[in-house]
Design an enzyme around this catalytic site. Structure first.
Site, PDB file in Angstrom:
ATOM      1  CG  HIS A 108      33.533  28.960  48.893  1.00 25.42           C
ATOM      2  ND1 HIS A 108      34.349  30.417  48.947  1.00 25.42           N
ATOM      3  CD2 HIS A 108      34.308  28.507  49.272  1.00 25.42           C
ATOM      4  CE1 HIS A 108      35.282  30.287  48.749  1.00 25.42           C
ATOM      5  NE2 HIS A 108      35.494  29.121  49.022  1.00 25.42           N
ATOM      6  CD  GLN A 167      36.291  38.666  41.774  1.00 22.88           C
ATOM      7  OE1 GLN A 167      34.533  38.926  41.718  1.00 22.88           O
ATOM      8  NE2 GLN A 167      36.422  39.840  40.624  1.00 22.88           N
ATOM      9  CB  CYS A 169      30.876  32.060  45.647  1.00 23.75           C
ATOM     10  SG  CYS A 169      29.751  31.471  46.988  1.00 23.75           S
ATOM     11  CB  CYS A 222      28.097  34.565  49.311  1.00 25.62           C
ATOM     12  SG  CYS A 222      29.738  34.965  48.693  1.00 25.62           S
TER      13      CYS A 222
END
Length: 188
Positions: A81, A120, A79, A150
């Site tokens: 983030h 995603q 991810c 996460c």
């Protein structure tokens, strides 16, 4: 995107030091090199052109106008983030319009987009849009089901939850019968 292993190894040495580790400790001595090599592999999708992966051909497709589906395609991504892994499976299907693509190319397409920093939802759309662009099929459907570390290992800490995203393009949007068939075929 080019990868500079020497720079990346230095960055990983600094990272180890910043969390209180000694990068010269015997167990960590080779870690910066291994991590740099791993991230180069995990982000190899930036160096791939999805259009090049999808060599389409017409031989064998002229009479076929039903769904073609590949299920349980492994997804391993990170991810954008938190740089945390997310992983699961994708189902990719399409209805040809005179052109088909080798079935293994669908797996490679998923892998190409998964090997980038991602969310995603965007990855799901990128896979579907690349197929639409190259094959110009009657319909494309993509379903991605992943677990996100996460969410599982920090923050809310909910182990085992799956996030499901889908993209339905072309005739899969208005054609309820085709959409129902795709979803039935995609079911585990």
């Amino acid at each position: 995107m080019s990868h500079n292993a020497e720079f990346t190894e230095q960055d990983w040495r600094r990272f180890l030091a910043s969390i209180g580790e000694d990068p010269d400790r015997p167990g960590l001595h080779e870690t910066p090199h291994r991590v740099a090599k791993a991230w180069k592999q995990w982000t190899a999708g930036y160096e791939q052109d999805p259009v090049d992966l999808l060599k389409a051909f017409e031989d064998g497709a002229e009479q076929y106008n039903e769904l073609i589906l590949v299920k349980n395609i492994p997804v391993y991504s990170h991810c954008e983030h938190h740089l945390a892994p997310f992983f699961g499976k994708a189902t990719v299907g399409y209805v040809p319009n005179g052109k088909i693509v080798g079935l293994s190319k669908l797996t490679r397409l998923v892998d190409c987009f998964a090997r980038r920093l991602q969310v995603q939802e965007r990855m799901t759309m990128q896979i579907a849009e690349a197929l639409m662009q190259v094959l110009d099929p009657k319909a494309v459907g993509v379903i991605v089901k992943c677990r996100h570390l996460c969410m599982e290992s920090r923050g809310i800490r909910t182990p085992g939850e799956e996030t499901v995203t889908s993209a339905m393009l072309g005739e899969l949007q208005p054609n309820l019968a085709m959409r129902t068939e795709f979803l039935a075929m995609a079911r585990d």
